[in-house]
Design a protein around this motif. Structure first.
Motif, PDB file in Angstrom:
ATOM      1  N   LYS A   7       4.408  33.727  53.240  1.00  0.00           N
ATOM      2  CA  LYS A   7       5.243  32.846  52.419  1.00  0.00           C
ATOM      3  C   LYS A   7       5.711  31.639  53.220  1.00  0.00           C
ATOM      4  O   LYS A   7       5.924  31.722  54.431  1.00  0.00           O
ATOM      5  CB  LYS A   7       6.451  33.600  51.855  1.00  0.00           C
ATOM      6  CG  LYS A   7       7.445  34.093  52.908  1.00  0.00           C
ATOM      7  CD  LYS A   7       8.589  34.857  52.248  1.00  0.00           C
ATOM      8  CE  LYS A   7       9.554  35.417  53.315  1.00  0.00           C
ATOM      9  NZ  LYS A   7      10.631  36.230  52.708  1.00  0.00           N
ATOM     10  N   LEU A   8       5.835  30.515  52.538  1.00  0.00           N
ATOM     11  CA  LEU A   8       6.355  29.285  53.103  1.00  0.00           C
ATOM     12  C   LEU A   8       7.606  28.902  52.320  1.00  0.00           C
ATOM     13  O   LEU A   8       7.544  28.682  51.112  1.00  0.00           O
ATOM     14  CB  LEU A   8       5.319  28.164  53.000  1.00  0.00           C
ATOM     15  CG  LEU A   8       5.770  26.792  53.505  1.00  0.00           C
ATOM     16  CD1 LEU A   8       5.869  26.794  55.033  1.00  0.00           C
ATOM     17  CD2 LEU A   8       4.801  25.699  53.054  1.00  0.00           C
ATOM     18  N   ILE A   9       8.737  28.857  53.031  1.00  0.00           N
ATOM     19  CA  ILE A   9      10.002  28.418  52.436  1.00  0.00           C
ATOM     20  C   ILE A   9      10.237  26.994  52.923  1.00  0.00           C
ATOM     21  O   ILE A   9      10.198  26.751  54.135  1.00  0.00           O
ATOM     22  CB  ILE A   9      11.162  29.341  52.868  1.00  0.00           C
ATOM     23  CG1 ILE A   9      10.803  30.810  52.612  1.00  0.00           C
ATOM     24  CG2 ILE A   9      12.455  28.970  52.148  1.00  0.00           C
ATOM     25  CD1 ILE A   9      11.669  31.791  53.366  1.00  0.00           C
ATOM     26  N   PHE A  10      10.497  26.052  52.033  1.00  0.00           N
ATOM     27  CA  PHE A  10      10.528  24.659  52.472  1.00  0.00           C
ATOM     28  C   PHE A  10      11.498  23.808  51.656  1.00  0.00           C
ATOM     29  O   PHE A  10      11.825  24.113  50.509  1.00  0.00           O
ATOM     30  CB  PHE A  10       9.123  24.047  52.348  1.00  0.00           C
ATOM     31  CG  PHE A  10       8.675  23.891  50.915  1.00  0.00           C
ATOM     32  CD1 PHE A  10       8.902  22.712  50.226  1.00  0.00           C
ATOM     33  CD2 PHE A  10       8.038  24.936  50.249  1.00  0.00           C
ATOM     34  CE1 PHE A  10       8.504  22.568  48.895  1.00  0.00           C
ATOM     35  CE2 PHE A  10       7.647  24.811  48.926  1.00  0.00           C
ATOM     36  CZ  PHE A  10       7.879  23.620  48.248  1.00  0.00           C
ATOM     37  N   ASN A  11      11.965  22.747  52.303  1.00  0.00           N
ATOM     38  CA  ASN A  11      12.548  21.606  51.604  1.00  0.00           C
ATOM     39  C   ASN A  11      12.095  20.354  52.346  1.00  0.00           C
ATOM     40  O   ASN A  11      11.212  20.436  53.194  1.00  0.00           O
ATOM     41  CB  ASN A  11      14.080  21.728  51.476  1.00  0.00           C
ATOM     42  CG  ASN A  11      14.800  21.761  52.807  1.00  0.00           C
ATOM     43  OD1 ASN A  11      14.290  21.286  53.833  1.00  0.00           O
ATOM     44  ND2 ASN A  11      15.992  22.339  52.820  1.00  0.00           N
ATOM     45  N   ASP A  12      12.679  19.211  52.030  1.00  0.00           N
ATOM     46  CA  ASP A  12      12.182  17.976  52.646  1.00  0.00           C
ATOM     47  C   ASP A  12      12.608  17.815  54.095  1.00  0.00           C
ATOM     48  O   ASP A  12      12.136  16.902  54.780  1.00  0.00           O
ATOM     49  CB  ASP A  12      12.633  16.761  51.826  1.00  0.00           C
ATOM     50  CG  ASP A  12      14.147  16.660  51.721  1.00  0.00           C
ATOM     51  OD1 ASP A  12      14.828  17.675  51.965  1.00  0.00           O
ATOM     52  OD2 ASP A  12      14.650  15.572  51.388  1.00  0.00           O
ATOM     53  N   LYS A  13      13.459  18.724  54.618  1.00  0.00           N
ATOM     54  CA  LYS A  13      13.948  18.609  55.993  1.00  0.00           C
ATOM     55  C   LYS A  13      13.391  19.681  56.925  1.00  0.00           C
ATOM     56  O   LYS A  13      13.296  19.466  58.134  1.00  0.00           O
ATOM     57  CB  LYS A  13      15.481  18.657  56.020  1.00  0.00           C
ATOM     58  CG  LYS A  13      16.148  17.470  55.338  1.00  0.00           C
ATOM     59  CD  LYS A  13      17.662  17.572  55.451  1.00  0.00           C
ATOM     60  CE  LYS A  13      18.338  16.342  54.851  1.00  0.00           C
ATOM     61  NZ  LYS A  13      18.080  16.200  53.420  1.00  0.00           N
ATOM     62  N   GLN A  14      13.043  20.867  56.389  1.00  0.00           N
ATOM     63  CA  GLN A  14      12.617  21.968  57.255  1.00  0.00           C
ATOM     64  C   GLN A  14      11.777  22.983  56.488  1.00  0.00           C
ATOM     65  O   GLN A  14      11.735  22.975  55.247  1.00  0.00           O
ATOM     66  CB  GLN A  14      13.836  22.646  57.879  1.00  0.00           C
ATOM     67  CG  GLN A  14      14.843  23.148  56.861  1.00  0.00           C
ATOM     68  CD  GLN A  14      16.112  23.658  57.515  1.00  0.00           C
ATOM     69  OE1 GLN A  14      16.104  24.181  58.618  1.00  0.00           O
ATOM     70  NE2 GLN A  14      17.238  23.526  56.814  1.00  0.00           N
ATOM     71  N   SER A  15      11.117  23.868  57.238  1.00  0.00           N
ATOM     72  CA  SER A  15      10.324  24.930  56.605  1.00  0.00           C
ATOM     73  C   SER A  15      10.256  26.149  57.509  1.00  0.00           C
ATOM     74  O   SER A  15      10.388  26.048  58.729  1.00  0.00           O
ATOM     75  CB  SER A  15       8.906  24.436  56.297  1.00  0.00           C
ATOM     76  OG  SER A  15       8.161  24.270  57.492  1.00  0.00           O
ATOM     77  N   ILE A  16      10.042  27.313  56.874  1.00  0.00           N
ATOM     78  CA  ILE A  16       9.808  28.574  57.579  1.00  0.00           C
ATOM     79  C   ILE A  16       8.568  29.218  56.977  1.00  0.00           C
ATOM     80  O   ILE A  16       8.451  29.348  55.757  1.00  0.00           O
ATOM     81  CB  ILE A  16      11.002  29.538  57.450  1.00  0.00           C
ATOM     82  CG1 ILE A  16      12.221  29.007  58.215  1.00  0.00           C
ATOM     83  CG2 ILE A  16      10.631  30.934  57.962  1.00  0.00           C
ATOM     84  CD1 ILE A  16      13.474  29.854  58.048  1.00  0.00           C
ATOM     85  N   TYR A  17       7.644  29.630  57.844  1.00  0.00           N
ATOM     86  CA  TYR A  17       6.428  30.324  57.407  1.00  0.00           C
ATOM     87  C   TYR A  17       6.380  31.680  58.096  1.00  0.00           C
ATOM     88  O   TYR A  17       6.479  31.768  59.329  1.00  0.00           O
ATOM     89  CB  TYR A  17       5.195  29.505  57.777  1.00  0.00           C
ATOM     90  CG  TYR A  17       3.879  30.146  57.410  1.00  0.00           C
ATOM     91  CD1 TYR A  17       3.449  30.185  56.087  1.00  0.00           C
ATOM     92  CD2 TYR A  17       3.054  30.700  58.391  1.00  0.00           C
ATOM     93  CE1 TYR A  17       2.226  30.764  55.749  1.00  0.00           C
ATOM     94  CE2 TYR A  17       1.837  31.277  58.065  1.00  0.00           C
ATOM     95  CZ  TYR A  17       1.429  31.298  56.738  1.00  0.00           C
ATOM     96  OH  TYR A  17       0.223  31.876  56.408  1.00  0.00           O
TER      97      TYR A  17
END
Length: 250
Positions: free
Chosen positions: A69-79
Motif C-alpha cells: 500500500k501507498l499512503i500519500f498526500n502532496d507533501k509526503q508518502s509511506i509505502y
C-alpha cells in the motif's frame, strides 16, 4: 443576482474540494515476482536448468502476489506492506512480513527507509533521490485511471524500469523506491515483467492519521552505503553461482 452568485460560490467550493482530495489517499498494489524470468537472466545457469525451473514453477507464477500500500498526500508518502502478516489465499498458512517501509517527504526532500536485507535490519536516512525519467508517448488504463508511460534505468541492479503514472493525481509518489513523475505511479514494471507492481484499488481520502511513522530501529546508512552493499552482494552472489535476489529486493 445574489442567488446566482451564491450558487456559483457553492459550485466553486465543491470543485476546489474535489481537486484538493485528488492529492491524498491510499493505493493498494499487487506486487508480483516472475521467478522464471528472474532466473532466466542468471548467466551461470544452463539451458537445461532453466527449462527444469520452467516445468517446476510454471504454474506458481500465475498465482497472486503480495499486497502493498501507498499512503500519500502532496507533501509526503509511506509505502509498506498491506498487512503486517503475510497469508496464503486460502488462509491456511501465514508468516511475519519482513521489515519494509519507504517514507518520502517531498517538501523537505528527505527519505527514510526501514528494511531487512542480507540478514540485518537497516535504517536509511538521506536526501531524496532523483531519477532520469524519459516520458513516452503511450497511455493505458490502470485501476480506472489513464496513465502515461515513463522509463528509467537502475545502474546498480542493471534493471530497466517502466512506470505508468496518473496525471489526474498530481503527486510525485510511487511504489518501491521510485518517484519524481508529474503524477502518482500506479504501475511499475521491472525488467519487462520480472517484477510488476500494479494498483488494484485507489481510495482518495484524507490520510493525515495514516501518515504517522512508526518507531523504527536499525543500522543507520546512507544512499551511497546502500548502493555499495548491493554492488558487492550481487557480484559475490553471481561469482558463487547464487541468485542474489533471494536476500535482497529485486
Amino acid at each position: 443576482m445574489k442567488k446566482t452568485l451564491f450558487s456559483l460560490t457553492i459550485l466553486c467550493c465543491v470543485a476546489l474540494g474535489a481537486l484538493a482530495q485528488q492529492t491524498e489517499g491510499i493505493i493498494t498494489y499487487d506486487h508480483k515476482y516472475n521467478w522464471i524470468k528472474v532466473n532466466s537472466r542468471l548467466t551461470y545457469l544452463s539451458k537445461e536448468e532453466k527449462d527444469r525451473m520452467q516445468l517446476t514453477w510454471g504454474n506458481e507464477d500465475n498465482g497472486p502476489g503480495t499486497k502493498m500500500k501507498l499512503i500519500f498526500n502532496d507533501k509526503q508518502s509511506i509505502y509498506t506492506y498491506g498487512n503486517e502478516q503475510g497469508q496464503t489465499e486460502d488462509g491456511r498458512y501465514s508468516w511475519r512480513q519482513e521489515d519494509y517501509l519507504v517514507y518520502r517527504n517531498f517538501e523537505k526532500e528527505k527519505i527514510i527507509e526501514h528494511y531487512e536485507m542480507l540478514g540485518k535490519t537497516f535504517l536509511l536516512e538521506d536526501s531524496l533521490m532523483s531519477y532520469n525519467w524519459r516520458i513516452q508517448n503511450q497511455i493505458k488504463d490502470v485501476a480506472g485511471y489513464v496513465c502515461m508511460k515513463a522509463e528509467t534505468f537502475d545502474p546498480i541492479k542493471n534493471h530497466k524500469i517502466t512506470a505508468w503514472f496518473a496525471q489526474d493525481i498530481p503527486v510525485p509518489a510511487g511504489p518501491e523506491r521510485y518517484l519524481g513523475l508529474p503524477g502518482v505511479i500506479l504501475e511499475l514494471d521491472i525488467n519487462d515483467g520480472d517484477v510488476v507492481v500494479s494498483a488494484q484499488k485507489v481510495e482518495l481520502k484524507n490520510v493525515d492519521k495514516d501518515l504517522t511513522l512508526p518507531k523504527m530501529k536499525g543500522k543507520k546508512i546512507k544512499n551511497s552505503d546502500y548502493d555499495q552493499l548491493l554492488k558487492k552482494h550481487i557480484a559475490d552472489s553471481i561469482k558463487a553461482q547464487r541468485n542474489p535476489y533471494w536476500s535482497i529486493r529485486y
